[in-house]
Enzyme design. Structure first.
Site: not given
Length: 353
Positions: A28, A32, A41, A78, A155
């Site tokens: 990651r 953010r 974003r 992803d 998922y």
């Protein structure tokens, strides 16, 4: 001065060559905690846009490269990205993760899935990976990544993230035949996808079995491990020289099993002492990790001490320095920079325990 190798540092270590310092990147690492990412974003609020519009995904992937010069530059994507290519409709909700609009609960739904054709379903992947390779040259290693069969199945069956995994465990324990059909289809699709990423420029591929740590060891042996093996065996048949990394979140209880998957490198999380992990995995298994991401909230002295501790315990062969999981959103950027600077100044000859 020794002869300069044009093979990137991380790739050499991943292949088992002796290197002067452990290569370093972060999971990651685009995200953010970086102001540059938060600004982007705002312009592209949809995660799928950020990861599937080539110029945006290239920019996001390269933000940490430009800021910190890590030894690994990973494709911004992803694990659920290939699912629409199998006929599984999905979206990625900001802050919530993947949403599967029609969760797979029946034999009929699983039979309707079709094989993945990445060139048609995921044309942006080639553009992104080729651009990354072109940008970093031999200064860094380009990593691809895929989800593992169990985690993608979870998922697809749950429909979204879960705290209990009760829907997929219900299927696993009451109707395993259906689940095994799904896992087999997913494994074959993931193998195709991993091979495609390598053909497009990925030099190392990491497989995320994020949810396999939620299985008991005996269920891991039934529903996770055989399908990890199925992916890795298929990739090795066509791309035997591409190092493959396996990550399982909360993997302390299944570490030895991870080494049986066919992965070249096992990611170790911070719940296991690195010296213990090395002892449990054996000398021939390469490792990645395993700094607690929370350490990056500490002082510079604390961060340096923890890096040295991990590197000493990992030893001077077959270790890629990384966090035990992804960098946390509120992490100070200057501490991330310090993590990379400190790691790059290491000399393995000088940090032996």
């Amino acid at each position: 001065m020794g002869v300069y190798s044009t093979t990137p540092h991380l790739l050499r270590a991943a292949r088992g060559e002796v290197v002067d310092r452990p290569p370093v990147w972060m999971m990651r690492q685009a995200g953010r905690y970086m102001k540059a990412y938060r600004d982007l974003r705002e312009k592209y609020p949809s995660f799928r846009d950020r990861s599937e519009i080539p110029e945006v995904a290239i920019e996001v992937s390269l933000q940490p490269w430009r800021a910190f010069q890590p030894d690994g530059v990973i494709l911004f994507s992803d694990i659920v990205t290939p699912l629409p290519g199998l006929g599984i409709d999905m979206d990625i909700a900001e802050g919530k993760g993947p949403i599967i609009h029609s969760p797979l609960r029946t034999q009929e739904q699983i039979e309707r899935l079709h094989p993945l054709e990445p060139e048609a379903a995921l044309p942006f992947i080639k553009t992104i990976l080729q651009a990354l390779r072109s940008e970093v040259g031999d200064k860094s290693t380009v990593l691809g990544f895929v989800g593992a069969p169990w985690t993608l199945a979870a998922y697809a069956v749950e429909g979204k993230g879960s705290k209990t995994y009760s829907i997929i465990k219900n299927m696993a324990f009451s109707d395993p035949t259906i689940l095994h059909q799904l896992l087999a289809k997913l494994a074959d699709a993931i193998a195709i996808y991993a091979r495609y990423q390598i053909d497009c420029g990925a030099q190392v591929v990491q497989m995320f079995d994020s949810w396999a740590g939620q299985l008991s060891p005996q269920d891991y042996d039934t529903f996770a491990l055989p399908y990890q093996k199925r992916v890795f065996q298929q990739v090795k048949q066509t791309h035997p020289d591409t190092p493959l990394i396996l990550l399982v979140s909360g993997s302390a209880g299944v570490l030895e099993r991870m080494a049986q998957s066919g992965a070249d490198i096992v990611t170790v999380d911070w719940a296991v002492d690195m010296a213990d992990a090395r002892a449990r995995l054996g000398k021939h298994v390469k490792v990645q990790g395993n700094l607690d991401p929370g350490v990056l909230f500490g002082s510079k002295e604390f961060i340096r001490d923890r890096i040295l501790d991990t590197v000493r315990k990992a030893g001077n062969w077959g270790h890629i320095l990384n966090l035990g999981h992804g960098v946390l959103p509120e992490t100070p950027e200057e501490n991330v920079a310090f993590f990379f600077e400190t790691a790059k100044e290491l000399n393995l000859a000088g940090v032996k325990g």
